[in-house]
Design an enzyme around this catalytic site. Structure first.
Site, PDB file in Angstrom:
ATOM      1  N   LYS A 203       0.855  -1.200   0.000  1.00  0.00           N
ATOM      2  CA  LYS A 203       0.000   0.000   0.000  1.00  0.00           C
ATOM      3  C   LYS A 203       0.882   1.238   0.000  1.00  0.00           C
ATOM      4  CE  LYS A 203      -3.216   2.286   3.132  1.00  0.00           C
ATOM      5  NZ  LYS A 203      -4.240   2.059   4.139  1.00  0.00           N
TER       6      LYS A 203
HETATM    7  C1  5RP Z   1      -2.950   4.312   8.470  1.00  0.00           C
HETATM    8  C2  5RP Z   1      -3.340   3.473   7.349  1.00  0.00           C
HETATM    9  C3  5RP Z   1      -4.692   3.622   6.952  1.00  0.00           C
HETATM   10  O1  5RP Z   1      -5.306   2.389   6.797  1.00  0.00           O
HETATM   11  C4  5RP Z   1      -4.792   4.361   5.682  1.00  0.00           C
HETATM   12  O2  5RP Z   1      -3.679   5.152   5.373  1.00  0.00           O
HETATM   13  C5  5RP Z   1      -5.929   5.206   5.757  1.00  0.00           C
HETATM   14  O3  5RP Z   1      -6.495   5.419   4.585  1.00  0.00           O
HETATM   15  P1  5RP Z   1      -6.771   6.896   4.159  1.00  0.00           P
HETATM   16  O4  5RP Z   1      -5.435   7.548   3.989  1.00  0.00           O
HETATM   17  O5  5RP Z   1      -7.469   6.686   2.853  1.00  0.00           O
HETATM   18  O6  5RP Z   1      -7.635   7.549   5.185  1.00  0.00           O
HETATM   19  O7  5RP Z   1      -2.629   2.702   6.781  1.00  0.00           O
HETATM   20  O8  5RP Z   1      -1.613   4.371   8.593  1.00  0.00           O
END
Ligand code: 5RP
Length: 294
Positions: A203
């Site tokens: 991710k």
């Molecule tokens: C936090 C994470 C979250 O799951 C993610 O980044 C959150 O998603 P978004 O940025 O879309 O609110 O990994 O560290």
């Protein structure tokens, strides 16, 4: 005792027909065991090859952020529209019904807060509990270039090794410390490190310039985080550009649950991710649904 009456002997052996052998659809996952591939197929839709993960794990270091004050009130209604629930074990057990058919990507790191250094994380879940909660994947964050870089990479390595023992894939999350660069060069480095160490998917954040370099140089699928809340059309455009440039889906939180109409937004995101809808068409869909739902 089994009923042995009326047994029929096999007679159609397909002699001369080669044994069917299908290539697994997901980038970089062909050599994995059946169980791992099966779990990855619960995360990524084999038809589109993509996924809409709903991230609501923010509380593990941010506390009750906007939209997550009451998970039972805000997130439960979104669950039917997500492919995957990205959450902590505490959130799942306390606030989300297990009577859903959604894959779980279990947040398995923690141990810090927004009041201190973010990279100071530990593995926060034993594999036994990930199995008990029926996780399709486990997630931990690596903070490349941050104070606790080595410790966070070590968490990823440990999770991958335990994941292999039980056939559970691992999502490597490329976390960014407050003073880190958000460029393709930085994310290519972080994503590649995660993949080389064995993360089954990664991710990261979308960047306007050279995002294709990030996806091309990462040998496993990439999903993008949504990041901070931006206008709905912009978020849909970001998702579309990311998919267009090689991402395999989104792991989106704030841009869904902080939207004026979260259900309309997650449905619009699905149209972009799974049907390759343009951002503009998906935004029209968002507005129509928003009006209907209100
Ligand atoms: C936090 C994470 C979250 O799951 C993610 O980044 C959150 O998603 P978004 O940025 O879309 O609110 O990994 O560290």
């Amino acid at each position: 005792m089994a009923d042995l009456d009326g047994l029929k002997e096999g007679k159609d052996f397909g002699i001369g027909i080669p044994v069917k052998s299908e290539k697994f659809f997901l980038k970089g996952s062909q050599a994995l065991d059946w169980g791992m591939q099966h779990r990855l197929s619960q995360i990524f839709n084999p038809k589109s090859g993509n996924t809409v993960m709903l991230a609501f794990d923010h509380g593990y270091f941010q506390g009750p952020a906007t939209g997550l004050e009451r998970l039972d009130l805000t997130i439960s209604s979104l669950v039917p529209y997500a492919d995957v629930l990205m959450a902590t074990r505490g959130a799942l057990r306390s606030s989300i019904t297990p009577a859903n058919h959604k894959a779980v990507c279990l947040r398995c790191s923690g141990g810090q807060s927004i009041l201190k250094e973010l990279s100071n994380e530990a593995v926060a879940v034993e594999i036994d509990d990930a199995v008990r909660i029926n996780a399709s994947a486990m997630a931990t964050q690596i903070y490349i270039g941050s104070e606790y870089e080595h410790q966070s990479i070590n968490n990823l390595i440990k999770l991958i090794d335990t994941g292999y023992k039980f056939g559970i894939p691992v999502l490597g999350v490329t976390g960014v410390g407050s003073d880190m660069d958000r460029t393709a060069k930085y994310f290519s480095l972080a994503c590649r490190i995660a993949a080389e160490l064995g993360a089954h998917f990664v991710k990261t954040y979308f960047v306007e310039k050279d995002f294709e370099h990030v996806t091309a140089s990462c040998p496993v699928p990439i999903v993008i985080a949504g990041g901070k809340k931006i206008p709905e059309l912009d978020a849909l455009q970001m998702a579309h550009k990311a998919i267009d440039q090689g991402a395999s889906g989104v792991d989106m939180g704030r841009n869904i649950f902080q939207s004026d109409s979260p259900i309309a937004m997650i449905k619009a995101v699905r149209a972009v991710v799974h049907e390759n809808e343009t951002a503009e068409k998906a935004y029209e869909m968002y507005n129509t649904l928003k009006n209907e739902l209100n």
